[in-house]
Scaffold this motif. Structure first.
Motif, mmCIF file in Angstrom:
data_model
loop_
_atom_site.group_PDB
_atom_site.id
_atom_site.type_symbol
_atom_site.label_atom_id
_atom_site.label_comp_id
_atom_site.label_asym_id
_atom_site.label_seq_id
_atom_site.Cartn_x
_atom_site.Cartn_y
_atom_site.Cartn_z
ATOM 1 N N ARG A 1 0.303 7.584 1.477
ATOM 2 C CA ARG A 1 -1.151 7.700 1.565
ATOM 3 C C ARG A 1 -1.648 7.181 2.901
ATOM 4 O O ARG A 1 -2.556 7.749 3.519
ATOM 5 C CB ARG A 1 -1.820 6.901 0.442
ATOM 6 C CG ARG A 1 -1.981 7.689 -0.849
ATOM 7 C CD ARG A 1 -2.817 6.926 -1.840
ATOM 8 N NE ARG A 1 -4.203 6.828 -1.401
ATOM 9 C CZ ARG A 1 -5.068 5.939 -1.863
ATOM 10 N NH1 ARG A 1 -4.684 5.050 -2.756
ATOM 11 N NH2 ARG A 1 -6.301 5.919 -1.449
ATOM 12 N N PHE A 2 -1.064 6.063 3.284
ATOM 13 C CA PHE A 2 -1.481 5.455 4.550
ATOM 14 C C PHE A 2 -1.158 6.389 5.709
ATOM 15 O O PHE A 2 -1.982 6.590 6.606
ATOM 16 C CB PHE A 2 -0.791 4.100 4.739
ATOM 17 C CG PHE A 2 -1.274 3.353 5.949
ATOM 18 C CD1 PHE A 2 -0.536 3.362 7.128
ATOM 19 C CD2 PHE A 2 -2.464 2.657 5.918
ATOM 20 C CE1 PHE A 2 -0.989 2.686 8.238
ATOM 21 C CE2 PHE A 2 -2.922 1.968 7.029
ATOM 22 C CZ PHE A 2 -2.173 1.983 8.193
ATOM 23 N N ILE B 1 0.882 -1.165 0.000
ATOM 24 C CA ILE B 1 0.000 0.000 0.000
ATOM 25 C C ILE B 1 0.912 1.205 0.000
ATOM 26 O O ILE B 1 2.066 1.118 0.407
ATOM 27 C CB ILE B 1 -0.928 0.071 1.241
ATOM 28 C CG1 ILE B 1 -0.127 -0.053 2.545
ATOM 29 C CG2 ILE B 1 -2.024 -0.982 1.161
ATOM 30 C CD1 ILE B 1 -0.910 0.285 3.756
ATOM 31 N N ASP B 2 0.409 2.286 -0.478
ATOM 32 C CA ASP B 2 1.198 3.498 -0.551
ATOM 33 C C ASP B 2 1.437 4.009 0.867
ATOM 34 O O ASP B 2 0.492 4.390 1.563
ATOM 35 C CB ASP B 2 0.454 4.543 -1.383
ATOM 36 C CG ASP B 2 1.302 5.762 -1.585
ATOM 37 O OD1 ASP B 2 1.629 6.053 -2.743
ATOM 38 O OD2 ASP B 2 1.647 6.410 -0.574
ATOM 39 N N GLN B 3 2.671 3.988 1.265
ATOM 40 C CA GLN B 3 2.972 4.352 2.652
ATOM 41 C C GLN B 3 2.568 5.790 2.937
ATOM 42 O O GLN B 3 2.010 6.100 3.988
ATOM 43 C CB GLN B 3 4.466 4.149 2.913
ATOM 44 C CG GLN B 3 4.829 4.475 4.366
ATOM 45 C CD GLN B 3 6.190 3.950 4.759
ATOM 46 O OE1 GLN B 3 6.808 3.208 4.010
ATOM 47 N NE2 GLN B 3 6.653 4.329 5.921
#
Lengths: 374, 801
Positions: free
Chosen positions: B176-177, B172-174
């Motif tokens: 974004r997370f 997952i896009d770090q």
């Protein structure tokens, strides 16, 4: 012939039950009347001489007139000598202008067997040659630091008579009153007044704790039908027999038909769901006001099983409130199934899963991941 | 890990079929519906699906593969090789589900958990890795292509997958997370002070209920405000209840007072008028009684007064005469008393004069030495004494013994000689200046030696002789006598002087003759009583006169007053009779009037009580109304709210707040945990991009250069033409997708062994690209096992070559 008394208190006619939905509220309001009716019937069947209400017949001094009239209509059907009504701390008597009692008197004016005990003076009756003397201690306000029994030592007692005290307030050791607000009495003080026994109200849990016997210095009626989930019993009243001015025996009555049951359960798997199902199956859905508070973590399958069970419960119980806070169970298999090894999600979730002190963290993180993935 | 073979017995449409999977490149071909997907699923389930499924999971995962028409189980046997060791896995789902794993050492495991752990270890990668990376169905490839086509490929996903392949964070896009997490934390902790567990202050001010934050309030603070609002409401209700109770207590007090007063008024009110009349009558009787008493008193006193006046007039003359006589007597008595002093003084003068003369005579007779002679006597005495002292200072001591008794004569200084008898016992002594011892014609004289003792003796003798002569001339024998004579004379002289002075003082400036004359006069007065006695008697008489006069005045004034009030005694008598009659009448009337209740001392007091009670009722009317209105207002504020209900609501709100706070803290912990996860490394991306470009170029048979923008192919350049990926043909896009997938698989397989399953991945490639792609795959399979499914026999044949 024994003198027989039915003792009740804390009926709280007019209690609004605002925290419940309309249907449940209607049931509960109605139950307060019907339970009282049942008790009157039982008193009549047992040929009771007196029907004593030790306070809080009404929930407040602003009860609707229709409720007062209906209550009088129930009480008037008592076939014994007298219904004795004592004002409690919710329906306290603060003078002749006290609205609830003005209306009560008006409604009961034509029924000579209903006596309102607002004066601190002994009231005597002659029952087949035996004198019964009641010592009423009405509450003058909602709260008070002094016990309401203070006037008794100054009056003369007929020692030949059956002497019974009627009072409303907290009793040390029986109820919680940390601020000492509710006319607290003590057992030794009550016993020292020299009466045969005391018929008390205020604490909604009955006393004594045994359902029958032949000796007790005081009786706390407990509410006649439960009024909230805090009330774990099914409603209580006492049937008391006196002979030769002494208590001969007592027996507990249960006029109530509804019961509040709260089930708080933390669900972590199918086994817990089964346990919940068994617990609910053991209840009478027509008589139980069920409050379910569920939390925990379940897998998708388990969640489905639970949903089916909850649907079944909602369909079968007349009154049911649900509070469900179930998180999706995230375990190693689910992480492994959805997140490639070494990925941010897999590493993060695995680390959070390892923290057993905070089992919800991994679920919340998973929800966030899901949100990003949408 | 390498798959060796698989047997389905049954699974799906296969009742009992086996496949050899031991080649590096296994090609499974056949038309559609021949079971390729079934085999693919069987391989997947054998590795990753446990046999102890819940009914719903069984339904979802395995039930579709139950043999028709009524099969109730599926079974798979899978042979696996790992580093030269052999495992055989048997799984059965459905009825009599079991799992069975034969390990290289010959032990047989049947526990599902243990088998799953071993398989996980053998696989080297988790289920998701196989599902998303190693297993590429043509729908996944389609997805990749579709995303490329739409230029919406989430190549951050790819980047993270790439980085995951290098064992770094991903999938997952770090960023974004982190952003989402931060938003969530902010959403929860808006305006919440974690240290104080309270709302953040504003300019030092608390932002509690009543002064809440309006903007930026987080979930925690919202829940807290709700909870605190309910607590405040509960406190308000308790306060209102308390106030109502206080007012009620006041009202009760007022009501009780009013009730008491009303009862009193209703019971005794009618008596008021009669008791008022009684009060008047009582007052009248009291007045008449006093008046009658006065009249009687006057009636008795009037004649007495007259008699007293007359009697006094007679007595007064007698007392005045007595007074005059006493005045005269006391005058003479005082004269006599004064004379006593003169007489006493006169006698003192006489005796003093006598003593004076006696002292004078004694002086004359007293002998005394003249002062000069007395002085000579003293001098001679002193000189003799001195010489005697000199001699005494030169004292000699001696001791005389003798073998036989002898008589000796001893002379000390100038003293007369003494005869002594001397024996063996020593005879001792001392002498001043000189000693002379004579015995049997022997004379021993011893002098002191330091001075001429003889001269001293001579001088002493001379002085003594002179002194003796002088004393004899004075008529005395010793010096002490001479001194005594002189002293006696001096005493007499002094005494005489003293008496003379006393005499002079007693005369008081008068002559002796004057005193003689005065004394003779006094001796001539008559005798009286002493003045004190006379004084007392005179005082008594005067007092009697004064008292009598005063009494007379009083009586006269009183008589005047009475005459003025009553004219005369007869008129007074008539008035007295009238008053008696009036009193009797009033008393008779009083007996007919009612009494005040016994608890009241008088009718007045009772009437006053009635008035007070009425006044209290009037006064209390307003407070009653005011308090009742206040209570009504408070009860209105209360409504039908109950403190007990609010307590429960507040409790629920508190639980909710704690739950929300817990969730907020969970998010913080997640953030903290995230920071401990290995950060993104960008270097692997370059490697990935290069490899993708390489594979793509090979498949496309063109020297293509792919420009990546953050792992997204932004441009493809062939020769001089540069285009964006959406301008690629379907085949080119398919090649690009395959290149990406293979590169990803390579990255993962570098870290642990595994195998790749491809389901018709080359379906969109044209002939030219197909050949290259197959070549790529063959090359790939030499390093990593590949199971290739296709319904295109041509491709299968090419792969099998």
């Amino acid at each position: 012939m024994p003198i027989r008394i039915v003792h009740t208190a804390d009926n709280h006619i007019g209690m609004p039950f605002r925290q419940h939905d309309d249907e449940t509220r209607t049931r509960l309001i109605e139950e307060r009347f019907t339970a009282l009716e049942r008790l009157i019937c039982e008193a009549n069947e047992n040929h009771a001489d007196f029907f004593v209400i030790s306070g809080d017949l009404f929930d407040s001094s602003r009860v609707k007139n229709s409720s007062i009239e209906r209550t009088v209509d129930v009480l008037r059907h008592f076939t014994g000598n007298s219904v004795l009504v004592l004002p409690g701390n919710h329906d306290f008597f603060s003078g002749e202008d006290t609205e609830v009692w003005k209306r009560f008197r008006k409604a009961s004016s034509e029924f000579s067997n209903i006596d309102l005990l607002v004066t601190t003076a002994p009231v005597s009756f002659d029952i087949d040659g035996e004198t019964v003397q009641f010592f009423p201690c009405p509450c003058p306000s909602k709260t008070g630091r002094e016990p309401v029994t203070g006037w008794i030592p100054s009056v003369e007692q007929n020692l030949e008579a059956l002497r019974i005290g009627i009072a409303h307030g907290n009793v040390e050791g029986l109820g919680l009153d940390a601020d000492d607000r509710y006319f607290t009495m003590t057992m030794p003080d009550l016993e020292s007044l020299g009466l045969t026994t005391w018929l008390l109200g205020h604490i909604h849990v009955p006393f004594p704790t045994t359902p029958s016997g032949c000796d007790s210095p005081i009786f706390m009626a407990g509410t006649h039908t439960p009024d909230s989930v805090r009330c774990r019993h099914i409603g209580s009243a006492w049937l008391l027999d006196f002979e030769e001015s002494q208590l001969k025996q007592y027996k507990q009555l249960h006029p109530g038909r509804l019961q509040f049951i709260r089930i708080e359960q933390n669900l972590h798997g199918g086994h817990d769901i089964s346990k919940l199902e068994h617990a609910c199956d053991a209840l009478d859905p027509d008589r139980v006001i069920l409050d379910l508070k569920l939390s925990g973590q379940l897998s998708s399958d388990e969640q489905n099983t639970l949903n089916q069970l909850l649907q079944k419960i909602e369909d079968s119980f007349q009154s049911c409130s649900l509070s469900v806070n179930i998180k999706k169970k995230i375990d190693k298999d689910i992480i492994g199934a959805h997140y490639p090894q070494g990925t941010l999600a897999e590493q993060l979730l695995s680390k959070l899963l390892a923290d057993q002190n905070h089992p919800n963290d991994v679920t919340l993180a998973h929800d966030l991941i899901k949100e990003i993935s949408k | 890990m390498r798959l060796l073979s698989i047997r389905l017995h049954p699974f799906g449409k296969f009742q009992d079929s086996s496949w050899d999977l031991s080649d590096p490149l296994v090609v499974i071909s056949g038309p559609n519906e021949t079971g390729k997907s079934t085999l693919r699923q069987a391989i997947f389930h054998s590795l990753f699906t446990p046999t102890n499924l819940t009914p719903s999971r069984f339904r979802n995962l395995i039930a579709p593969w139950l043999p028709l028409p009524a099969g109730d189980y599926v079974a798979i046997t899978l042979d696996i090789e790992d580093n030269g060791t052999h495992y055989q896995l048997k799984k059965r789902w459905g009825s009599q589900s079991t799992s069975h794993l034969m390990t290289p050492d010959g032990s047989a495991l049947s526990d599902t958990e243990s088998i799953a752990r071993i398989l996980e270890k053998l696989c080297g990668h988790n289920e998701a890795t196989f599902r998303h990376i190693f297993f590429t169905g043509h729908d996944e490839l389609e997805n990749t292509i579709a995303k490329l086509k739409a230029n919406s490929l989430e190549l951050r996903d790819i980047r993270s997958l790439v980085q995951a392949g290098n064992e770094t964070a991903g999938d997952i896009d770090q960023r974004r997370f982190e952003d989402l997490l931060e938003q969530r934390i902010k959403k929860y902790f808006g305006r919440w002070d974690v240290n104080r567990q309270r709302p953040i202050r504003q300019n030092g001010q608390e932002k509690l209920v009543g002064n809440e934050w309006k903007q930026g309030v987080g979930e925690i603070l919202t829940a807290w405000y709700t909870w605190q609002t309910l607590i405040a409401e509960q406190k308000t209700i308790l306060r209102i209840e308390k106030e109502i109770d206080a007012i009620t207590s006041q009202l009760i007090t007022i009501e009780e007072q009013v009730k008491t007063d009303q009862k009193f008024l209703s019971e005794f009110g009618p008596l008021r008028d009669q008791l008022s009349e009684r009060s008047v009558m009582e007052e009248r009787i009291s007045r008449l009684t006093s008046e009658l008493k006065l009249l009687r008193k006057v009636f008795a006193a009037w004649p007495t007064a007259h008699a007293s006046v007359d009697a006094w007039k007679i007595q007064r003359d007698s007392l005045v005469t007595q007074s005059k006589n006493l005045d005269d007597e006391i005058r003479i008595a005082r004269l006599r008393e004064q004379a006593d002093d003169i007489t006493h003084n006169y006698h003192a003068i006489e005796s003093t004069e006598k003593e004076m003369h006696e002292a004078q005579d004694a002086m004359k007779k007293q002998r005394r030495p003249e002062p000069e002679i007395l002085s000579t006597i003293e001098t001679l005495h002193n000189e003799v004494t001195h010489l005697e002292n000199v001699l005494a200072a030169q004292s000699l001591t001696y001791s005389i013994t003798s073998d036989s008794a002898q008589s000796v004569v001893i002379t000390h200084s100038d003293d007369p000689p003494e005869q002594r008898e001397i024996q063996k016992i020593p005879f001792t002594g001392t002498a001043s200046g000189r000693i002379r011892i004579e015995s049997s014609g022997l004379i021993i004289t011893v002098g002191s030696g330091t001075k001429d003792v003889e001269e001293v003796f001579r001088e002493l003798h001379k002085k003594r002789t002179s002194l003796g002569l002088t004393l004899e001339n004075c008529g005395v024998s010793t010096v002490a006598e001479a001194r005594e004579q002189s002293s006696s004379y001096d005493s007499l002289a002094l005494r005489m002087k003293s008496k003379k002075e006393t005499y002079r003082a007693l005369l008081q400036g008068k002559t002796r003759a004057e005193w003689d004359k005065r004394f003779a006069e006094i001796e001539g007065l008559r005798k009286t009583r002493d003045s004190k006695t006379i004084e007392l008697e005179l005082e008594a008489v005067r007092h009697s006169i004064s008292t009598g006069e005063q009494s007379l005045k009083t009586h006269q004034e009183q008589i005047q007053l009475w005459e003025k009030s009553y004219t005369n005694l007869e008129a007074l008598g008539e008035k007295l009779v009238t008053a008696q009659h009036d009193l009797r009448t009033a008393e008779t009337t009083l007996t007919t009037l009612p009494h005040a209740p016994s608890s009241f001392p008088s009718s007045d007091a009772f009437v006053h009580s009635l008035d007070s009670a009425q006044e209290r009722i009037n006064i209390n009317s307003e407070p009653r109304s005011t308090l009742a209105a206040q209570r009504g207002g408070l009860e209105g504020q209360l409504g039908d709210r109950r403190s007990e209900d609010l307590a429960e609501e507040a409790d629920n709100a508190r639980n909710h707040f704690e739950h929300i706070l817990d969730e907020g803290n969970s998010y913080k912990r997640i953030k903290e945990t995230l920071s401990g996860v290995t950060p993104i490394d960008n270097t692997s991306l370059d490697e990935f991009n290069k490899r993708v470009a390489e594979i793509f170029s090979t498949i496309s048979e063109s020297d293509s250069q792919i420009d990546f923008l953050d792992a997204l192919p932004s441009h493809i350049t062939r020769g001089k033409i540069t285009m964006s990926p959406e301008r690629l043909s379907q085949g080119a896009r398919g090649a690009l997708a395959l290149a990406i997938r293979l590169t990803l698989a390579e990255l993962y397989l570098q870290s642990a062994s595994g195998f790749v399953m491809l389901d018709d991945p080359l379906v969109h490639l044209d002939k030219e690209r197909l050949g290259e792609a197959i070549s790529i795959l063959k090359s790939f399979s030499k390093r990593f096992p590949v199971i290739f499914f296709t319904c295109h026999e041509q491709q299968a044949d090419l792969l099998r070559v």
